[in-house]
Design a protein around this motif. Structure first.
Motif, PDB file in Angstrom:
ATOM      1  N   MET A   1       0.558  -1.522   0.279  1.00 44.21           N
ATOM      2  CA  MET A   1       0.197  -0.084   0.175  1.00 44.21           C
ATOM      3  C   MET A   1       0.754   1.346   0.030  1.00 44.21           C
ATOM      4  O   MET A   1       1.756   1.784   0.960  1.00 44.21           O
ATOM      5  CB  MET A   1      -0.987  -0.023   1.174  1.00 44.21           C
ATOM      6  N   SER A   2       0.486   2.480  -1.108  1.00 40.97           N
ATOM      7  CA  SER A   2       1.885   3.722  -0.826  1.00 40.97           C
ATOM      8  C   SER A   2       0.986   4.195   0.440  1.00 40.97           C
ATOM      9  O   SER A   2      -0.067   4.183   0.492  1.00 40.97           O
ATOM     10  CB  SER A   2       0.510   4.325  -2.024  1.00 40.97           C
ATOM     11  N   ARG A   3       1.619   5.236   0.869  1.00 39.06           N
ATOM     12  CA  ARG A   3       1.323   5.938   1.532  1.00 39.06           C
ATOM     13  C   ARG A   3       1.822   7.419   1.634  1.00 39.06           C
ATOM     14  O   ARG A   3       2.524   7.443   0.097  1.00 39.06           O
ATOM     15  CB  ARG A   3       2.736   6.492   2.426  1.00 39.06           C
ATOM     16  N   SER A   4       0.454   8.239   1.609  1.00 43.54           N
ATOM     17  CA  SER A   4       0.662  10.332   1.320  1.00 43.54           C
ATOM     18  C   SER A   4       0.919  10.743   2.509  1.00 43.54           C
ATOM     19  O   SER A   4      -0.088  10.114   3.307  1.00 43.54           O
ATOM     20  CB  SER A   4      -0.601  10.346   0.777  1.00 43.54           C
ATOM     21  N   ILE A   5       1.267  11.789   2.301  1.00 45.56           N
ATOM     22  CA  ILE A   5       1.999  12.776   3.027  1.00 45.56           C
ATOM     23  C   ILE A   5       0.805  14.275   3.248  1.00 45.56           C
ATOM     24  O   ILE A   5       0.327  14.486   2.031  1.00 45.56           O
ATOM     25  CB  ILE A   5       3.353  13.457   2.676  1.00 45.56           C
ATOM     26  N   ILE A   6       0.066  14.679   4.400  1.00 50.59           N
ATOM     27  CA  ILE A   6      -1.041  14.859   4.540  1.00 50.59           C
ATOM     28  C   ILE A   6      -0.039  16.651   5.264  1.00 50.59           C
ATOM     29  O   ILE A   6       1.073  16.446   5.946  1.00 50.59           O
ATOM     30  CB  ILE A   6      -2.024  14.973   5.425  1.00 50.59           C
ATOM     31  N   ALA A   7      -0.486  17.475   5.104  1.00 46.82           N
ATOM     32  CA  ALA A   7       0.150  18.368   5.133  1.00 46.82           C
ATOM     33  C   ALA A   7      -0.706  19.939   5.364  1.00 46.82           C
ATOM     34  O   ALA A   7      -1.055  19.932   4.355  1.00 46.82           O
ATOM     35  CB  ALA A   7       1.653  19.196   4.659  1.00 46.82           C
ATOM     36  N   SER A   8      -0.671  21.095   6.044  1.00 48.50           N
ATOM     37  CA  SER A   8      -0.870  21.899   6.473  1.00 48.50           C
ATOM     38  C   SER A   8      -0.774  23.338   6.625  1.00 48.50           C
ATOM     39  O   SER A   8      -0.010  23.218   7.709  1.00 48.50           O
ATOM     40  CB  SER A   8      -2.655  22.025   7.017  1.00 48.50           C
ATOM     41  N   ASP A   9      -0.717  23.821   5.937  1.00 50.57           N
ATOM     42  CA  ASP A   9      -0.362  25.358   6.395  1.00 50.57           C
ATOM     43  C   ASP A   9      -0.854  26.039   8.049  1.00 50.57           C
ATOM     44  O   ASP A   9      -0.414  27.119   8.332  1.00 50.57           O
ATOM     45  CB  ASP A   9      -0.170  26.358   5.069  1.00 50.57           C
ATOM     46  N   ASN A  10      -2.363  25.545   8.125  1.00 48.12           N
ATOM     47  CA  ASN A  10      -2.936  26.212   9.017  1.00 48.12           C
ATOM     48  C   ASN A  10      -2.660  25.200  10.471  1.00 48.12           C
ATOM     49  O   ASN A  10      -3.279  25.428  11.654  1.00 48.12           O
ATOM     50  CB  ASN A  10      -4.075  26.302   9.022  1.00 48.12           C
ATOM     51  N   VAL A  24      -1.956   5.513   4.696  1.00 49.28           N
ATOM     52  CA  VAL A  24      -2.028   4.565   4.114  1.00 49.28           C
ATOM     53  C   VAL A  24      -3.770   3.724   4.225  1.00 49.28           C
ATOM     54  O   VAL A  24      -4.832   2.710   5.040  1.00 49.28           O
ATOM     55  CB  VAL A  24      -1.368   3.896   5.481  1.00 49.28           C
ATOM     56  N   GLY A  25      -3.760   3.559   2.784  1.00 49.71           N
ATOM     57  CA  GLY A  25      -5.045   3.339   2.856  1.00 49.71           C
ATOM     58  C   GLY A  25      -5.818   4.536   2.865  1.00 49.71           C
ATOM     59  O   GLY A  25      -5.777   5.102   3.037  1.00 49.71           O
ATOM     60  N   ASN A  26      -7.597   3.716   3.543  1.00 52.45           N
ATOM     61  CA  ASN A  26      -8.319   4.395   4.152  1.00 52.45           C
ATOM     62  C   ASN A  26      -8.013   5.326   6.219  1.00 52.45           C
ATOM     63  O   ASN A  26      -9.007   5.790   6.578  1.00 52.45           O
ATOM     64  CB  ASN A  26      -9.467   4.110   4.428  1.00 52.45           C
ATOM     65  N   THR A  27      -6.216   4.945   6.117  1.00 51.66           N
ATOM     66  CA  THR A  27      -6.588   4.953   7.651  1.00 51.66           C
ATOM     67  C   THR A  27      -5.273   6.611   7.556  1.00 51.66           C
ATOM     68  O   THR A  27      -4.263   7.051   6.765  1.00 51.66           O
ATOM     69  CB  THR A  27      -5.546   3.999   7.830  1.00 51.66           C
ATOM     70  N   ILE A  28      -5.929   7.486   8.505  1.00 55.49           N
ATOM     71  CA  ILE A  28      -4.065   8.866   8.490  1.00 55.49           C
ATOM     72  C   ILE A  28      -4.711   8.599   9.683  1.00 55.49           C
ATOM     73  O   ILE A  28      -5.068   8.068  11.454  1.00 55.49           O
ATOM     74  CB  ILE A  28      -5.786   9.755   8.232  1.00 55.49           C
ATOM     75  N   ALA A  65      -7.181  18.926   5.975  1.00 55.69           N
ATOM     76  CA  ALA A  65      -6.031  19.115   4.870  1.00 55.69           C
ATOM     77  C   ALA A  65      -6.399  17.685   3.955  1.00 55.69           C
ATOM     78  O   ALA A  65      -5.746  17.473   3.086  1.00 55.69           O
ATOM     79  CB  ALA A  65      -4.601  19.556   5.475  1.00 55.69           C
ATOM     80  N   GLY A  66      -6.709  17.096   4.698  1.00 55.07           N
ATOM     81  CA  GLY A  66      -6.476  15.281   4.624  1.00 55.07           C
ATOM     82  C   GLY A  66      -8.376  14.839   3.886  1.00 55.07           C
ATOM     83  O   GLY A  66      -8.280  13.820   3.652  1.00 55.07           O
ATOM     84  N   GLY A  67      -8.398  15.730   4.118  1.00 55.34           N
ATOM     85  CA  GLY A  67     -10.280  15.878   3.350  1.00 55.34           C
ATOM     86  C   GLY A  67     -10.687  15.028   4.652  1.00 55.34           C
ATOM     87  O   GLY A  67     -12.394  14.563   4.663  1.00 55.34           O
ATOM     88  N   ALA A  68     -11.184  15.186   5.876  1.00 60.52           N
ATOM     89  CA  ALA A  68     -11.187  13.831   6.513  1.00 60.52           C
ATOM     90  C   ALA A  68     -12.072  14.739   8.096  1.00 60.52           C
ATOM     91  O   ALA A  68     -11.605  16.529   7.268  1.00 60.52           O
ATOM     92  CB  ALA A  68     -10.212  12.467   7.487  1.00 60.52           C
ATOM     93  N   SER A  69     -12.591  14.715   8.577  1.00 57.63           N
ATOM     94  CA  SER A  69     -13.120  15.483   9.954  1.00 57.63           C
ATOM     95  C   SER A  69     -13.097  14.577  11.458  1.00 57.63           C
ATOM     96  O   SER A  69     -12.712  13.436  11.503  1.00 57.63           O
ATOM     97  CB  SER A  69     -14.624  15.554   9.992  1.00 57.63           C
ATOM     98  N   PHE A  70     -13.253  15.131  12.656  1.00 55.04           N
ATOM     99  CA  PHE A  70     -13.226  14.511  14.276  1.00 55.04           C
ATOM    100  C   PHE A  70     -13.809  12.908  13.734  1.00 55.04           C
ATOM    101  O   PHE A  70     -14.212  12.674  15.103  1.00 55.04           O
ATOM    102  CB  PHE A  70     -12.855  15.381  14.540  1.00 55.04           C
ATOM    103  N   LEU A 122      -3.856  11.274  16.707  1.00 55.60           N
ATOM    104  CA  LEU A 122      -5.163  10.650  15.916  1.00 55.60           C
ATOM    105  C   LEU A 122      -4.565   9.487  15.256  1.00 55.60           C
ATOM    106  O   LEU A 122      -4.059   9.793  14.640  1.00 55.60           O
ATOM    107  CB  LEU A 122      -6.131  12.008  15.487  1.00 55.60           C
ATOM    108  N   VAL A 123      -5.713   8.681  15.218  1.00 57.33           N
ATOM    109  CA  VAL A 123      -5.721   7.547  14.323  1.00 57.33           C
ATOM    110  C   VAL A 123      -7.173   7.845  13.369  1.00 57.33           C
ATOM    111  O   VAL A 123      -8.150   7.423  14.625  1.00 57.33           O
ATOM    112  CB  VAL A 123      -5.424   6.557  14.378  1.00 57.33           C
ATOM    113  N   LEU A 124      -7.059   8.503  12.306  1.00 52.38           N
ATOM    114  CA  LEU A 124      -8.322   8.421  11.915  1.00 52.38           C
ATOM    115  C   LEU A 124      -8.381   6.602  10.773  1.00 52.38           C
ATOM    116  O   LEU A 124      -7.848   6.962  10.514  1.00 52.38           O
ATOM    117  CB  LEU A 124      -8.683   9.740  11.283  1.00 52.38           C
ATOM    118  N   VAL A 125     -10.108   6.061  10.693  1.00 44.77           N
ATOM    119  CA  VAL A 125     -10.658   5.668   9.676  1.00 44.77           C
ATOM    120  C   VAL A 125     -11.014   7.043   9.017  1.00 44.77           C
ATOM    121  O   VAL A 125     -12.398   7.079   8.718  1.00 44.77           O
ATOM    122  CB  VAL A 125     -10.921   4.245  10.082  1.00 44.77           C
TER     123      VAL A 125
END
Length: 127
Positions: A1-10, A24-28, A65-70, A122-125
């Motif tokens: 599975m590939s990894r993508s980096i999430i970053a925010s200037d905020n 990684v996959g659907n987990t942040i 920034a990762g397109g997710a929410s709490f 945090l761990v998000l799914v």
């Protein structure tokens, strides 16, 4: 599975060799955030509640920034230099999460970077 980096200037820039978050996959997985002001890079003043609020605002910026929410958070890790602050941090956390609440661990630590009193990761799914 590939990894993508999430970053925010905020949110504060990483102060070491790590990313703000990795998907990684659907987990942040977020890196721990301490109460740094994202504009100045300095630790915010105020009591533990003000520090905890800044931590959750920093995390919100990274999560969004990762397109997710709490609402996608599965696990919260809280690190406190004084477990006597547990109730105050718990009250702040309640402002950011709704039922069903994520799993959580709260760990007392001797110290945190930059003299912070609280750090949270945090761990998000995402579905």
């Amino acid at each position: 599975m590939s990894r993508s980096i999430i970053a925010s200037d905020n949110a504060p820039k990483a102060i070491g060799p790590y990313s703000q978050a990795v998907q990684v996959g659907n987990t942040i997985y977020t890196s721990g955030q301490i109460p740094l002001d994202p504009v100045t890079g300095e630790l915010v003043g105020g009591d533990i509640a003000a520090q905890a609020r800044q931590v959750f605002e920093n995390l919100r910026a990274v999560v969004e920034a990762g397109g997710a929410s709490f609402a996608d958070v599965a696990r919260v890790g809280i690190y406190l230099t004084d477990l006597g602050n547990f109730a105050a941090v718990n009250a702040v956390m309640a402002d950011y999460f709704q039922q069903p609440y994520p799993a959580r661990s709260t760990i007392g630590v001797a110290s945190l970077p930059r003299g912070a009193q609280v750090e949270v990761d945090l761990v998000l799914v995402r579905s």
